[in-house]
Enzyme design. Structure first.
Site, mmCIF file in Angstrom:
data_model
loop_
_atom_site.group_PDB
_atom_site.id
_atom_site.type_symbol
_atom_site.label_atom_id
_atom_site.label_comp_id
_atom_site.label_asym_id
_atom_site.label_seq_id
_atom_site.Cartn_x
_atom_site.Cartn_y
_atom_site.Cartn_z
ATOM 1 N N CYS A 140 19.688 50.113 -8.154
ATOM 2 C CA CYS A 140 20.887 50.197 -7.316
ATOM 3 C C CYS A 140 21.434 48.783 -7.121
ATOM 4 O O CYS A 140 20.747 47.931 -6.543
ATOM 5 C CB CYS A 140 20.558 50.844 -5.970
ATOM 6 S SG CYS A 140 21.999 50.929 -4.893
ATOM 7 N N HIS B 62 24.344 47.758 -5.416
ATOM 8 C CA HIS B 62 24.769 47.404 -4.052
ATOM 9 C C HIS B 62 23.547 47.256 -3.161
ATOM 10 O O HIS B 62 23.502 46.395 -2.273
ATOM 11 C CB HIS B 62 25.762 48.435 -3.485
ATOM 12 C CG HIS B 62 25.132 49.509 -2.656
ATOM 13 N ND1 HIS B 62 24.775 50.741 -3.154
ATOM 14 C CD2 HIS B 62 24.749 49.520 -1.361
ATOM 15 C CE1 HIS B 62 24.212 51.456 -2.202
ATOM 16 N NE2 HIS B 62 24.187 50.758 -1.098
ATOM 17 N N ASP C 173 30.666 56.017 -3.835
ATOM 18 C CA ASP C 173 30.191 54.655 -3.572
ATOM 19 C C ASP C 173 31.328 53.854 -2.947
ATOM 20 O O ASP C 173 32.403 53.723 -3.547
ATOM 21 C CB ASP C 173 29.715 54.014 -4.883
ATOM 22 C CG ASP C 173 28.805 52.818 -4.627
ATOM 23 O OD1 ASP C 173 28.986 52.157 -3.584
ATOM 24 O OD2 ASP C 173 27.929 52.564 -5.467
ATOM 25 N N CYS D 64 29.765 49.893 -7.162
ATOM 26 C CA CYS D 64 28.551 50.423 -7.796
ATOM 27 C C CYS D 64 28.008 49.450 -8.850
ATOM 28 O O CYS D 64 28.574 49.325 -9.943
ATOM 29 C CB CYS D 64 28.789 51.794 -8.433
ATOM 30 S SG CYS D 64 27.264 52.584 -8.970
ATOM 31 N N GLY D 65 26.908 48.814 -8.532
ATOM 32 C CA GLY D 65 26.352 47.803 -9.436
ATOM 33 C C GLY D 65 25.873 48.378 -10.753
ATOM 34 O O GLY D 65 26.143 47.805 -11.823
ATOM 35 N N THR D 66 25.151 49.500 -10.692
ATOM 36 C CA THR D 66 24.674 50.073 -11.953
ATOM 37 C C THR D 66 25.844 50.684 -12.733
ATOM 38 O O THR D 66 25.875 50.623 -13.965
ATOM 39 C CB THR D 66 23.578 51.136 -11.698
ATOM 40 O OG1 THR D 66 24.040 52.074 -10.709
ATOM 41 C CG2 THR D 66 22.296 50.493 -11.210
HETATM 42 O O1 PYC Z 1 25.341 50.062 -6.646
HETATM 43 O O2 PYC Z 1 24.161 50.760 -8.352
HETATM 44 C C1 PYC Z 1 24.701 50.938 -7.274
HETATM 45 C C2 PYC Z 1 24.600 52.265 -6.640
HETATM 46 C C3 PYC Z 1 23.977 53.369 -7.132
HETATM 47 C C4 PYC Z 1 24.153 54.389 -6.196
HETATM 48 C C5 PYC Z 1 24.855 53.872 -5.142
HETATM 49 N N1 PYC Z 1 25.121 52.566 -5.432
#
Ligand code: PYC
Length: 310
Positions: free
Chosen positions: A85, A87, A231, A235-237
């Site tokens: 994740c 964030h 999100d 969303c980082g991923t």
């Molecule tokens: O930021 O990767 C992210 C993420 C995954 C689910 C919620 N945020």
């Protein structure tokens, strides 16, 4: 159970410092599987209302078996244990700094998806270097009930994403209900039509790409998470998976930086370097703020101690 709550561009993260279940030792992916299969009631109770809040992601700190890592962490939302994740990692970095556990500079973190690194740039700003991310299929068309044919890319950034660019619905806050309904229908279509990751993993996140009204912003996204919440951060991923698509299309060069924002306008700075296995090593920089430190109480006589299941 002691927790620290932060938000990354509006997206909440609850870091669990102690009091979580004993997941044993061994590879983090195996411990994450134990959390998912043997402790579902625990992780839901931490995040579901009334104790948690919509969209919140939990970050359970666990020992890493790699002596070079600051910690291990397993992320989850109210519906699923996550591979990684972005964030949450920015929130974790700011939380570890708040606790005095890390100083500005580089630190390694172990996640079920693999080793990542963070750079604490200041008390609120973290740069994450994610695991290698890749696009596995381009321009896949699926039939979405009530919407017709939708075409997107299947990509991995620590979780599995179906990415639609451009979004058939404008990516703006007034459309959040409509965007949520469409992305849920897309995810159901992916599952029904057998579109999975390389090892049969479900596509558990859906991204709709749109344009930002602001100068200098490359794009804006709407990201559906497994718990059917969107999100609030970019969303980082998901941004990592998106970088893999931009790289595969040849429209973003290694090292070139773009700013992508979420549907509510929170920004990440994004870039990548080529990865050793043909994908990209994404870098994302964002900001998080601490909101609360507390102790969660699970009273035996509380009828909603396990959270509200609808
Ligand atoms: O930021 O990767 C992210 C993420 C995954 C689910 C919620 N945020």
């Amino acid at each position: 159970m002691h927790v620290i709550d932060s938000h990354t561009g509006g997206m909440p993260t609850r870091v669990i410092l102690d009091g979580g279940p004993d997941l044993g030792s061994g590879p983090l992916a195996e411990r994450a599987r134990r959390l998912a299969t043997e402790h579902e009631a625990f992780y839901k109770s931490v995040l579901l209302e009334p104790r948690g809040q919509p969209g919140m992601v939990g970050a359970l700190l666990v020992p890493s078996e790699d002596p070079d890592c600051e910690t291990g962490v397993i992320y989850f939302d109210a519906d699923a244990v996550l591979g990684m994740c972005g964030h949450g990692t920015i929130g974790l970095g700011v939380t570890l700094a708040h606790l005095g556990r890390i100083a500005p500079g580089a630190h390694r973190i172990e996640t079920p998806a693999g080793l990542i690194s963070i750079d604490l740039l200041d008390a609120n700003t973290v740069r994450v270097t994610n695991i290698e991310s890749r696009r596995v299929r381009a321009s896949v068309s699926i039939e979405v009930a009530g919407y017709g044919q939708v075409t997107g890319d299947l990509a991995y950034g620590g979780n599995w994403f179906f990415i639609v660019d451009p979004s058939p619905i404008a990516v703006e806050t007034g459309n959040i209900r409509a965007l949520t309904d469409l992305t849920i229908a897309i995810r159901e279509a992916c599952i029904a039509q057998g579109l999975t990751g390389e090892n049969g993993e479900d596509v558990d996140h859906v991204i709709l790409q749109g344009e930002s009204p602001s100068q200098g912003i490359h794009s804006r996204n709407f990201v559906l998470c497994p718990d059917n919440e969107y999100d609030r951060s970019p969303c980082g991923t998901g941004s990592s998976a998106r970088l893999a698509c931009l790289a595969a299309d040849g429209v973003l060069a290694p090292g070139e930086e773009i700013i992508q924002e979420s549907v509510i306008g929170s920004p990440y700075r994004l870039s990548y370097q080529p990865g050793p296995s043909g994908g990209v090593i994404p870098t994302l920089t964002g900001q998080a703020h601490i909101m609360a430190e507390g102790k969660l109480i699970f009273a035996q006589n509380d009828p909603f101690r396990g959270g509200i299941y609808l």
